[in-house]
Design a protein around this motif. Structure first.
Motif, PDB file in Angstrom:
ATOM      1  N   VAL A 157      26.518  42.033  25.030  1.00 51.15           N
ATOM      2  CA  VAL A 157      26.914  42.159  26.435  1.00 51.15           C
ATOM      3  C   VAL A 157      28.227  42.938  26.479  1.00 51.15           C
ATOM      4  O   VAL A 157      29.187  42.563  25.813  1.00 51.15           O
ATOM      5  N   ALA A 158      28.247  44.012  27.254  1.00 52.65           N
ATOM      6  CA  ALA A 158      29.458  44.827  27.390  1.00 52.65           C
ATOM      7  C   ALA A 158      30.374  44.184  28.436  1.00 52.65           C
ATOM      8  O   ALA A 158      29.955  43.952  29.576  1.00 52.65           O
ATOM      9  N   LEU A 159      31.601  43.909  28.040  1.00 61.56           N
ATOM     10  CA  LEU A 159      32.578  43.328  28.962  1.00 61.56           C
ATOM     11  C   LEU A 159      33.482  44.426  29.509  1.00 61.56           C
ATOM     12  O   LEU A 159      33.755  45.406  28.820  1.00 61.56           O
ATOM     13  N   PRO A 160      33.977  44.226  30.728  1.00 60.62           N
ATOM     14  CA  PRO A 160      34.937  45.198  31.273  1.00 60.62           C
ATOM     15  C   PRO A 160      36.244  45.152  30.491  1.00 60.62           C
ATOM     16  O   PRO A 160      36.615  44.111  29.948  1.00 60.62           O
ATOM     17  N   LYS A 161      36.917  46.280  30.448  1.00 64.79           N
ATOM     18  CA  LYS A 161      38.198  46.381  29.746  1.00 64.79           C
ATOM     19  C   LYS A 161      39.377  46.168  30.686  1.00 64.79           C
ATOM     20  O   LYS A 161      40.514  46.081  30.256  1.00 64.79           O
ATOM     21  N   GLU A 162      39.097  46.124  31.979  1.00 65.69           N
ATOM     22  CA  GLU A 162      40.162  45.898  32.959  1.00 65.69           C
ATOM     23  C   GLU A 162      39.646  44.979  34.049  1.00 65.69           C
ATOM     24  O   GLU A 162      38.447  44.726  34.162  1.00 65.69           O
ATOM     25  N   THR A 163      40.573  44.502  34.858  1.00 59.95           N
ATOM     26  CA  THR A 163      40.206  43.562  35.911  1.00 59.95           C
ATOM     27  C   THR A 163      39.616  44.293  37.114  1.00 59.95           C
ATOM     28  O   THR A 163      39.581  45.519  37.153  1.00 59.95           O
ATOM     29  N   ASP A 164      39.185  43.533  38.090  1.00 59.92           N
ATOM     30  CA  ASP A 164      38.576  44.117  39.292  1.00 59.92           C
ATOM     31  C   ASP A 164      39.641  44.645  40.259  1.00 59.92           C
ATOM     32  O   ASP A 164      40.836  44.415  40.072  1.00 59.92           O
ATOM     33  N   ASP A 165      39.198  45.364  41.277  1.00 55.24           N
ATOM     34  CA  ASP A 165      40.113  45.986  42.241  1.00 55.24           C
ATOM     35  C   ASP A 165      40.959  44.960  42.995  1.00 55.24           C
ATOM     36  O   ASP A 165      42.137  45.206  43.273  1.00 55.24           O
ATOM     37  N   LYS A 166      40.382  43.819  43.308  1.00 53.98           N
ATOM     38  CA  LYS A 166      41.121  42.766  44.032  1.00 53.98           C
ATOM     39  C   LYS A 166      42.339  42.327  43.221  1.00 53.98           C
ATOM     40  O   LYS A 166      43.448  42.223  43.758  1.00 53.98           O
ATOM     41  N   HIS A 167      42.133  42.072  41.939  1.00 55.97           N
ATOM     42  CA  HIS A 167      43.244  41.627  41.098  1.00 55.97           C
ATOM     43  C   HIS A 167      44.229  42.757  40.810  1.00 55.97           C
ATOM     44  O   HIS A 167      45.429  42.509  40.686  1.00 55.97           O
ATOM     45  N   LYS A 168      43.737  43.984  40.713  1.00 57.21           N
ATOM     46  CA  LYS A 168      44.642  45.130  40.525  1.00 57.21           C
ATOM     47  C   LYS A 168      45.588  45.260  41.718  1.00 57.21           C
ATOM     48  O   LYS A 168      46.786  45.478  41.549  1.00 57.21           O
ATOM     49  N   ALA A 169      45.039  45.123  42.924  1.00 57.13           N
ATOM     50  CA  ALA A 169      45.854  45.225  44.137  1.00 57.13           C
ATOM     51  C   ALA A 169      46.870  44.079  44.198  1.00 57.13           C
ATOM     52  O   ALA A 169      48.037  44.290  44.565  1.00 57.13           O
ATOM     53  N   ALA A 170      46.436  42.885  43.848  1.00 54.46           N
ATOM     54  CA  ALA A 170      47.339  41.731  43.862  1.00 54.46           C
ATOM     55  C   ALA A 170      48.469  41.911  42.842  1.00 54.46           C
ATOM     56  O   ALA A 170      49.624  41.590  43.123  1.00 54.46           O
ATOM     57  N   LEU A 171      48.136  42.438  41.677  1.00 56.37           N
ATOM     58  CA  LEU A 171      49.156  42.688  40.654  1.00 56.37           C
ATOM     59  C   LEU A 171      50.149  43.736  41.129  1.00 56.37           C
ATOM     60  O   LEU A 171      51.365  43.581  40.943  1.00 56.37           O
ATOM     61  N   LYS A 172      49.639  44.765  41.771  1.00 54.57           N
ATOM     62  CA  LYS A 172      50.512  45.824  42.298  1.00 54.57           C
ATOM     63  C   LYS A 172      51.470  45.252  43.356  1.00 54.57           C
ATOM     64  O   LYS A 172      52.666  45.547  43.351  1.00 54.57           O
ATOM     65  N   LYS A 173      50.935  44.411  44.232  1.00 50.76           N
ATOM     66  CA  LYS A 173      51.759  43.765  45.262  1.00 50.76           C
ATOM     67  C   LYS A 173      52.799  42.844  44.619  1.00 50.76           C
ATOM     68  O   LYS A 173      53.965  42.843  45.017  1.00 50.76           O
ATOM     69  N   MET A 186      29.940  36.314  32.699  1.00 53.14           N
ATOM     70  CA  MET A 186      30.756  36.737  31.549  1.00 53.14           C
ATOM     71  C   MET A 186      31.744  37.812  31.977  1.00 53.14           C
ATOM     72  O   MET A 186      32.917  37.772  31.609  1.00 53.14           O
ATOM     73  N   LYS A 187      31.261  38.756  32.760  1.00 58.22           N
ATOM     74  CA  LYS A 187      32.114  39.860  33.222  1.00 58.22           C
ATOM     75  C   LYS A 187      33.210  39.358  34.153  1.00 58.22           C
ATOM     76  O   LYS A 187      34.368  39.768  34.051  1.00 58.22           O
ATOM     77  N   LYS A 188      32.860  38.437  35.052  1.00 56.37           N
ATOM     78  CA  LYS A 188      33.872  37.864  35.952  1.00 56.37           C
ATOM     79  C   LYS A 188      34.920  37.073  35.177  1.00 56.37           C
ATOM     80  O   LYS A 188      36.111  37.135  35.482  1.00 56.37           O
ATOM     81  N   LEU A 189      34.473  36.341  34.168  1.00 56.50           N
ATOM     82  CA  LEU A 189      35.411  35.572  33.353  1.00 56.50           C
ATOM     83  C   LEU A 189      36.339  36.509  32.588  1.00 56.50           C
ATOM     84  O   LEU A 189      37.544  36.259  32.503  1.00 56.50           O
ATOM     85  N   ALA A 190      35.800  37.587  32.054  1.00 54.86           N
ATOM     86  CA  ALA A 190      36.639  38.570  31.352  1.00 54.86           C
ATOM     87  C   ALA A 190      37.680  39.154  32.298  1.00 54.86           C
ATOM     88  O   ALA A 190      38.863  39.254  31.946  1.00 54.86           O
TER      89      ALA A 190
END
Length: 186
Positions: free
Chosen positions: A105-121, A52-56
């Motif tokens: 189930v608590a879901l994350p409010k932001e994406t993971d570090d891998k996707h954050k770095a890709a978005l920044k790039k 669930m968290k990965k999908l979020a």
């Protein structure tokens, strides 16, 4: 006059009954009231919670990259694809959030570090270079991963409601990958 043991016990029992509202209202016993409360709280297996968290996080990443594409791209096909990603992943995230809330189930409010770095790039790119990177990263690679994740949810999730959500989302995610392949080919 001093109350008898029987009267004191009855008074204590009455006080207990009135101090716990609803304890006897539904079934006449505290034990069944306790089980009714605990059965209302669904237990989601840890593996399902992780999915669930990965999908979020995947939905959040797709929405963020598509919003960036809407700002940076001039390509009509890329813009159309990005809008579709925003619409579909926003709807999927709403469905997932509702399910997670219902299942506690608590879901994350932001994406993971891998996707954050890709978005920044991705944010450093412009023009055709941006379009190529967006199609390669967000459209192709991320949707290949999403098809695997949602396929795993649809087949392996233990929670029946989460499994049903996976089955509902899978055709849409597979269509996104198909669209991405067509976009890359054009």
């Amino acid at each position: 006059m001093k109350p008898t043991f029987k009267q004191a016990s009855l008074a204590a029992l009455m006080a207990l009954a009135f101090s716990t509202p609803g304890a006897y209202a539904q079934s006449g016993s505290m034990a069944s009231d306790h089980s009714a409360k605990s059965s209302a709280k669904s237990e989601v297996p840890a593996a399902d919670q992780q999915m669930m968290k990965k999908l979020a996080q995947a939905n959040i990443a797709e929405i963020a990259t598509a919003e960036l594409a809407q700002k940076k791209s001039q390509n009509e096909q890329v813009l159309k694809f990005a809008k579709q990603m925003i619409d579909d992943h926003t709807a999927a995230q709403k469905d997932l959030a509702k399910l997670a809330e219902d299942k506690h189930v608590a879901l994350p409010k932001e994406t993971d570090d891998k996707h954050k770095a890709a978005l920044k790039k991705l944010d450093t790119k412009n023009g055709a270079e941006f379009d190529r990177e967006y199609i390669s990263m967000a459209a192709m690679a991320d949707h290949q991963d999403a098809v695997k994740l949602v396929g795993k949810i649809a087949s392996d999730a233990k929670d029946p409601d989460f499994k049903a959500l996976g089955k509902k989302l899978l055709p849409t995610i597979e269509n996104h990958l198909k669209m991405a392949k067509e976009l890359k080919a054009s």
